[in-house]
Write an enzyme that holds these catalytic residues in place. Structure first.
Site, PDB file in Angstrom:
ATOM      1  N   HIS A 474     -20.085  -5.619  -3.506  1.00  0.00           N
ATOM      2  CA  HIS A 474     -19.622  -4.235  -3.275  1.00  0.00           C
ATOM      3  C   HIS A 474     -18.800  -3.698  -4.447  1.00  0.00           C
ATOM      4  O   HIS A 474     -18.619  -2.504  -4.583  1.00  0.00           O
ATOM      5  CB  HIS A 474     -18.869  -4.121  -1.939  1.00  0.00           C
ATOM      6  CG  HIS A 474     -17.452  -4.601  -1.969  1.00  0.00           C
ATOM      7  ND1 HIS A 474     -17.080  -5.884  -1.659  1.00  0.00           N
ATOM      8  CD2 HIS A 474     -16.306  -3.945  -2.280  1.00  0.00           C
ATOM      9  CE1 HIS A 474     -15.765  -6.011  -1.760  1.00  0.00           C
ATOM     10  NE2 HIS A 474     -15.273  -4.839  -2.140  1.00  0.00           N
ATOM     11  N   ASP A 534     -22.031 -10.676   0.321  1.00  0.00           N
ATOM     12  CA  ASP A 534     -21.269  -9.866  -0.649  1.00  0.00           C
ATOM     13  C   ASP A 534     -21.042 -10.682  -1.925  1.00  0.00           C
ATOM     14  O   ASP A 534     -19.960 -11.219  -2.174  1.00  0.00           O
ATOM     15  CB  ASP A 534     -19.927  -9.469  -0.013  1.00  0.00           C
ATOM     16  CG  ASP A 534     -19.221  -8.382  -0.808  1.00  0.00           C
ATOM     17  OD1 ASP A 534     -19.852  -7.829  -1.748  1.00  0.00           O
ATOM     18  OD2 ASP A 534     -18.049  -8.097  -0.486  1.00  0.00           O
ATOM     19  N   SER A 637     -10.891  -7.442  -4.604  1.00  0.00           N
ATOM     20  CA  SER A 637     -12.263  -7.820  -4.308  1.00  0.00           C
ATOM     21  C   SER A 637     -12.982  -8.379  -5.513  1.00  0.00           C
ATOM     22  O   SER A 637     -12.763  -7.933  -6.639  1.00  0.00           O
ATOM     23  CB  SER A 637     -13.065  -6.618  -3.820  1.00  0.00           C
ATOM     24  OG  SER A 637     -12.801  -6.443  -2.462  1.00  0.00           O
TER      25      SER A 637
HETATM   26  N1  ARG Z   1     -12.662  -4.706  -0.039  1.00  0.00           N
HETATM   27  C1  ARG Z   1     -11.390  -4.857  -0.683  1.00  0.00           C
HETATM   28  C2  ARG Z   1     -11.512  -4.570  -2.200  1.00  0.00           C
HETATM   29  O1  ARG Z   1     -12.530  -3.971  -2.617  1.00  0.00           O
HETATM   30  C3  ARG Z   1     -10.776  -6.179  -0.408  1.00  0.00           C
HETATM   31  C4  ARG Z   1      -9.967  -6.134   0.858  1.00  0.00           C
HETATM   32  C5  ARG Z   1      -9.358  -7.361   1.212  1.00  0.00           C
HETATM   33  N2  ARG Z   1      -8.481  -7.034   2.327  1.00  0.00           N
HETATM   34  C6  ARG Z   1      -7.717  -7.921   2.898  1.00  0.00           C
HETATM   35  N3  ARG Z   1      -6.902  -7.521   3.874  1.00  0.00           N
HETATM   36  N4  ARG Z   1      -7.722  -9.126   2.514  1.00  0.00           N
HETATM   37  O2  ARG Z   1     -10.636  -4.761  -2.967  1.00  0.00           O
END
Ligand code: ARG
Length: 696
Positions: A474, A534, A637
């Site tokens: 993503h 992912d 992420s």
């Molecule tokens: N999807 C998020 C990003 O693109 C990561 C989120 C992780 N969240 C968490 N509570 N660990 O950075």
């Protein structure tokens, strides 16, 4: 009257001396001044020597004649230093005999006096003469090998009856060369045979017969050619054919008889030096039909094997193991050949050593040949490989040998080349115990595989090879394949694009981005109900150089499962618990990390909902982890979750998870979802392999 008898006395030795003049100190005999000096040089004509004869010497005496003195030089070399007072008899007996030049050489005399004379000294006087030099007195001077005749200004050599003077005008030799071309039989022997052979002989007997015949030699009678005690030939007999020289032969045993030369042109050469009395040799020559040699060419055998091959005989040439013949059309280890009337095999291709060629190691590769400049690549030659960088290990064997089939084969029998594989999962080995949310600042080199992506979406990635990184799908979905820049070797994200980047910072440009085919792309974040698969791979445009601050993490073993409550370290440049004025969480400039634990399946299945209030799915390709007060967060992420925890010094550290998704950090649920890398090890390896092999 006294003067006359004195001169007679002086001239009494060499018969043909010619008085040329006198040399004396300034002011002689009334005493020299101090200081004063005199420089005098005379040369003898060719074949003559020059002598100085002192008749008077009265100079101030001093140690080593350092005050006053006379120095005499012969062609620039000091031959005498004189001072003090010497009687005529002493001069005549011990000084004058030394004051002689070389033949055709020069004498120089240097007289000097200093300031310190306390008493008046009369100085010195002498005369100089030239006389003929007798070169014949010493053989080494004349070089005459037999007779030497001296005359005034020169000498001449001459020879005994039967010898003549060589072109060098010194050596006496005998005439012993003979052209026997066209004769099918006859005799050849050393000069003066059966008497002792002449000195300084250089005899050449030329034999030549029709092309289908060969000359055959039979040694008759004694064979006695001078040989040194260590077996070297002092005098020597040689048999020369257009293709080779046989010999030198010497000593007491003759070469084997009959001696087949396989040639219709033969030269019998005999040389002797200036000493010794030996009888020499005698041989009879005749002809016979040519036969072909029992070895057609070096490094081969002939079959069928026969002691002698006649014209028309057919045979097979088999090159020895590790040798091949180049037949113009192809490389052969075996070929047919026929004995020709001229005594040669035709066709005839030489058997050359098999050449494996240089093993192909790409020029800029980490794998390299040790001492490649001097590498020999023929049969049985050995080459060695190593890795040019300590950040790699050699996988496979390091030493290969060129086999008889022209292939490089390792000591363990492998034919594929070794590989240099990056050493993974190692750090400088320092870790401060720490609490992204609830994390501590990482130090440079502490997490050397963690890469930062700044745009278009801030996130992380993990270096897994020298040309590959892995991240979350993503983070890179919708990003142009060649537009991504990843930064490594840094902890402060602001230094990435800084004008004066620290030397540790490395920018990697993407060449390909491969998103896992199972990941569902093009769904708006707030509509998504799953982050299954992912994961994405990024290939760089060029290989990166590893260093202490930039090195890869290991991929997990396929069977390595994460246990509940197992601890690992997650790192990122994402949001932290720090809040802005508007009560928003703030992105970290610094790389942070935290040790967190893996949650139970039940805990993970209890997933949060997406912003559209739909429940997020939890799949077997994920795990979730966290700890009170500690979690990954937005913009982390794609970053790594590695085990064991960083504080467990040493490693090796394996990439178990990739930061994927989770509830908004502001909710303080401290539960993040990670891509379970273990499930993708095969996909990663196969994908990389496919791309690398297609790239060549
Ligand atoms: N999807 C998020 C990003 O693109 C990561 C989120 C992780 N969240 C968490 N509570 N660990 O950075």
């Amino acid at each position: 009257m006294l003067k006359l008898s004195l001169l007679l006395l002086l001239f009494s030795r060499p018969a043909s001396s010619v008085l040329l003049g006198w040399v004396e100190s300034p002011g002689y005999p009334n005493g020299y001044k101090s200081p004063d000096d005199l420089n005098w040089t005379r040369c003898a004509p060719k074949g003559h020597t020059l002598s100085i004869r002192l008749v008077h010497l009265d100079l101030e005496d001093s140690r080593d004649c350092e005050n006053d003195g006379v120095k005499v030089f012969s062609d620039g070399n000091l031959i005498s230093v004189l001072c003090g007072k010497k009687e005529f008899e002493e001069l005549q007996s011990s000084v004058n005999p030394q004051l002689v030049s070389a033949s055709g050489g020069c004498l120089s005399l240097f007289f000097y006096s200093d300031f310190s004379n306390t008493k008046r000294h009369t100085g010195f006087r002498g005369f100089y003469t030239v006389q003929d030099y007798d070169e014949c007195e010493d053989d080494a001077d004349s070089g005459c090998t037999q007779f030497c005749h001296n005359f005034i200004g020169g000498y001449k050599c001459s020879c005994r009856h039967g010898y003549h003077l060589d072109a060098n005008k010194r050596t006496c030799t005998v005439s012993c060369s003979e052209d026997l071309s066209g004769r099918n039989e006859g005799n050849v022997s050393s000069p003066s045979w059966p008497g002792p052979y002449a000195e300084n002989a250089n005899c050449q007997h030329t034999l030549s017969v029709e092309a289908h015949l060969q000359l055959e030699l039979h040694f008759t009678g004694v064979f006695d050619v001078e040989q040194s005690t260590d077996g070297q030939c002092i005098d020597a007999l040689r048999v020369e054919t257009p293709s080779r020289t046989l010999g030198p032969f010497c000593g007491h045993s003759p070469p084997p008889s009959p001696f087949l030369t396989h040639s219709h042109h033969v030269k019998i050469r005999f040389t002797s030096d200036g000493y010794g009395t030996n009888k020499g040799f005698s041989l009879r020559f005749q002809t016979r039909d040519k036969v072909c040699p029992t070895e057609a060419t070096a490094h081969s055998t002939l079959s069928p094997h026969k002691p002698e091959y006649q014209q028309g005989d057919k045979a097979t040439v088999t090159c020895d193991l590790g040798f091949v013949a180049n037949s113009l059309i192809s490389m052969l280890t075996q070929y047919e050949t026929t004995c020709q009337s001229t005594g040669v095999w035709a066709p005839l291709y030489p058997c050359n050593p098999v050449d494996c060629g240089s093993p192909d190691v790409p020029k800029d590769a980490v794998l390299q040949l040790v001492d490649s400049e001097n590498a020999h690549t023929e049969y049985k030659d050995r080459v060695q490989f190593n890795c040019s960088s300590d950040y790699y290990t050699l996988e496979g064997d390091d030493t290969y040998t060129c086999s008889a089939d022209g292939e490089w084969v390792s000591d363990n029998g492998r034919t594929e080349m070794p590989k240099c594989t990056p050493v993974c999962g190692m750090t400088k080995g320092s870790a401060a115990l720490g609490k992204i949310l609830g994390g501590v600042n990482a130090r440079l080199g502490e997490i050397p595989w963690h890469l930062l992506i700044k745009v278009p979406k801030r996130g992380g990635a993990t270096l897994i090879g020298d040309r590959w990184a892995v991240t979350a799908a993503h983070v890179v979905e919708g990003v142009g394949e060649t537009s991504l820049v990843l930064y490594g070797g840094l902890v402060d994200g602001r230094t990435a694009e800084a004008q004066s980047r620290p030397p540790s910072v490395t920018a990697m440009h993407s060449e390909r981005i491969i998103i896992h085919p199972g990941y569902s792309q093009n769904i708006p974040d707030n509509q998504r109900t799953t982050y299954d698969n992912d994961i994405a791979l990024i290939r760089f445009r060029s290989r990166v150089d590893f260093g202490p601050n930039l090195r890869p993490a290991c991929l997990p073993a396929r069977n390595s499962d994460l246990m509940e409550s197992e601890q690992g370290t997650v790192s990122g440049w994402g949001l932290t618990e720090v809040r802005s004025d508007r009560n928003r969480l703030v992105t970290s400039h610094m790389q942070k990390y935290a040790d967190i634990g893996v949650f139970s399946r039940a805990e993970c299945e209890n997933t949060p909902s997406n912003p559209a209030k739909k429940r997020m799915s939890y799949t077997h390709n994920m795990f979730c982890a966290g700890k009170e007060g500690k979690d990954s967060c937005q913009q982390d992420s794609g970053g790594p979750f590695t085990t064991p925890v960083l504080s467990a010094r040493g490693g090796p550290y394996s990439l178990m998870g990739i930061v994927s998704w989770g509830p908004p950090c502001g909710e303080r649920k401290y539960k993040g979802y990670y891509t379970k890398v273990k499930n993708y090890v095969d996909w990663i390896k196969e994908t990389i392999n496919k791309v690398e092999t297609s790239q060549g």
